[in-house]
Design a protein around this motif. Structure first.
Motif, mmCIF file in Angstrom:
data_model
loop_
_atom_site.group_PDB
_atom_site.id
_atom_site.type_symbol
_atom_site.label_atom_id
_atom_site.label_comp_id
_atom_site.label_asym_id
_atom_site.label_seq_id
_atom_site.Cartn_x
_atom_site.Cartn_y
_atom_site.Cartn_z
ATOM 1 N N UNK A 72 0.862 -1.183 0.000
ATOM 2 C CA UNK A 72 0.000 0.000 0.000
ATOM 3 C C UNK A 72 0.901 1.235 0.000
ATOM 4 N N UNK A 73 0.667 2.144 -0.923
ATOM 5 C CA UNK A 73 1.423 3.395 -0.951
ATOM 6 C C UNK A 73 0.677 4.400 -0.093
ATOM 7 N N UNK A 74 1.390 4.971 0.880
ATOM 8 C CA UNK A 74 0.774 5.939 1.794
ATOM 9 C C UNK A 74 0.902 7.363 1.292
ATOM 10 N N UNK A 75 1.933 7.638 0.488
ATOM 11 C CA UNK A 75 2.089 8.980 -0.040
ATOM 12 C C UNK A 75 3.497 9.263 -0.521
ATOM 13 N N UNK A 76 3.630 10.355 -1.251
ATOM 14 C CA UNK A 76 4.935 10.823 -1.726
ATOM 15 C C UNK A 76 5.690 11.458 -0.564
ATOM 16 N N UNK A 77 7.002 11.422 -0.649
ATOM 17 C CA UNK A 77 7.845 12.100 0.338
ATOM 18 C C UNK A 77 8.755 13.084 -0.401
ATOM 19 N N UNK A 78 9.418 13.927 0.353
ATOM 20 C CA UNK A 78 10.372 14.853 -0.238
ATOM 21 C C UNK A 78 11.737 14.201 -0.448
ATOM 22 N N UNK A 79 11.887 12.946 -0.019
ATOM 23 C CA UNK A 79 13.149 12.230 -0.176
ATOM 24 C C UNK A 79 13.424 11.998 -1.661
ATOM 25 N N UNK A 80 14.607 12.416 -2.084
ATOM 26 C CA UNK A 80 15.067 12.286 -3.474
ATOM 27 C C UNK A 80 14.111 12.923 -4.482
ATOM 28 N N UNK A 81 13.349 13.918 -4.014
ATOM 29 C CA UNK A 81 12.429 14.642 -4.890
ATOM 30 C C UNK A 81 13.231 15.427 -5.926
ATOM 31 N N UNK A 82 12.850 15.229 -7.201
ATOM 32 C CA UNK A 82 13.576 15.900 -8.271
ATOM 33 C C UNK A 82 12.651 16.076 -9.470
ATOM 34 N N UNK A 83 12.762 17.218 -10.113
ATOM 35 C CA UNK A 83 12.105 17.486 -11.388
ATOM 36 C C UNK A 83 13.074 18.355 -12.173
ATOM 37 N N UNK A 84 13.688 17.765 -13.189
ATOM 38 C CA UNK A 84 14.700 18.537 -13.901
ATOM 39 C C UNK A 84 14.777 18.172 -15.381
ATOM 40 N N UNK A 85 15.287 19.140 -16.120
ATOM 41 C CA UNK A 85 15.589 18.922 -17.529
ATOM 42 C C UNK A 85 17.033 18.446 -17.610
ATOM 43 N N UNK A 86 17.249 17.348 -18.289
ATOM 44 C CA UNK A 86 18.585 16.770 -18.420
ATOM 45 C C UNK A 86 19.366 17.465 -19.541
ATOM 46 N N UNK A 87 20.690 17.356 -19.538
ATOM 47 C CA UNK A 87 21.490 17.956 -20.614
ATOM 48 C C UNK A 87 21.094 17.447 -22.006
ATOM 49 N N UNK A 88 20.512 16.270 -22.083
ATOM 50 C CA UNK A 88 20.067 15.694 -23.356
ATOM 51 C C UNK A 88 18.801 16.369 -23.887
ATOM 52 N N UNK A 89 18.167 17.204 -23.054
ATOM 53 C CA UNK A 89 16.923 17.858 -23.444
ATOM 54 C C UNK A 89 15.688 17.117 -22.970
ATOM 55 N N UNK A 90 15.874 15.945 -22.384
ATOM 56 C CA UNK A 90 14.761 15.179 -21.833
ATOM 57 C C UNK A 90 14.511 15.580 -20.383
ATOM 58 N N UNK A 91 13.439 15.055 -19.818
ATOM 59 C CA UNK A 91 13.003 15.451 -18.481
ATOM 60 C C UNK A 91 12.887 14.224 -17.582
ATOM 61 N N UNK A 92 13.147 14.434 -16.288
ATOM 62 C CA UNK A 92 13.005 13.365 -15.311
ATOM 63 C C UNK A 92 12.352 13.935 -14.048
ATOM 64 N N UNK A 93 11.439 13.159 -13.479
ATOM 65 C CA UNK A 93 10.829 13.489 -12.192
ATOM 66 C C UNK A 93 10.902 12.245 -11.329
ATOM 67 N N UNK A 94 11.113 12.444 -10.037
ATOM 68 C CA UNK A 94 11.212 11.301 -9.150
ATOM 69 C C UNK A 94 10.979 11.700 -7.712
#
Length: 144
Positions: A117-139
């Motif tokens: 069961x997932x209880x919720x998102x945490x701020x641990x390793x929270x990231x939203x960024x544009x990579x040098x390749x021009x692609x995007x990652x969120x985690x």
């Protein structure tokens, strides 16, 4: 880079990551990663449509809010989602606004075989960024 989702381990919890050619696609892929913590997203039928809306000052906190909105809808309505669509705009004030749609079905324990069961998102390793390749990652790490 193709759009894709993946899980990464983090102590007792689980990390989710979405990658894509835009933040919107990365958010959608992260939705699939969230579902992947629970069960196989490919087994989910798009029978029920849910609209979601989030506001945040920054992209990473918008992602955090998006994941928590999904967790809330899953828990409160006993749903599981296998398809997502996200549109992100910026208000005049600078605030980011996400309009999202999730398609899924009622949880059926015989069919879905939920792992945790997932209880919720945490701020641990929270990231939203544009990579040098021009692609995007969120985690982020989700509490299970």
């Amino acid at each position: 880079m193709e759009n894709k989702w993946e899980l990464f381990s983090h102590e007792a919890d689980m990390g989710i990551r979405g990658k894509g050619f835009s933040f919107e696609k990365a958010f959608e892929e992260a939705g699939l990663a969230l579902t992947g913590v629970l069960t196989d997203p490919m087994q989910i039928k798009p029978e029920i449509k849910i609209q979601l809306s989030c506001f945040a000052p920054k992209m990473d906190t918008l992602f955090y809010d998006w994941i928590n909105e999904l967790v809330y809808e899953m828990a409160s309505q006993h749903l599981i989602f296998g398809q997502y669509q996200v549109k992100i705009t910026q208000e005049v004030s600078g605030t980011l606004h996400l309009e999202g749609t999730a398609w899924g079905e009622k949880i059926n324990l015989q069919k879905h075989k939920l792992a945790v069961e997932v209880k919720g998102a945490t701020f641990t390793e929270l990231k939203a960024e544009k990579l040098p390749t021009g692609n995007y990652v969120v985690q982020c790490v989700v509490d299970v």
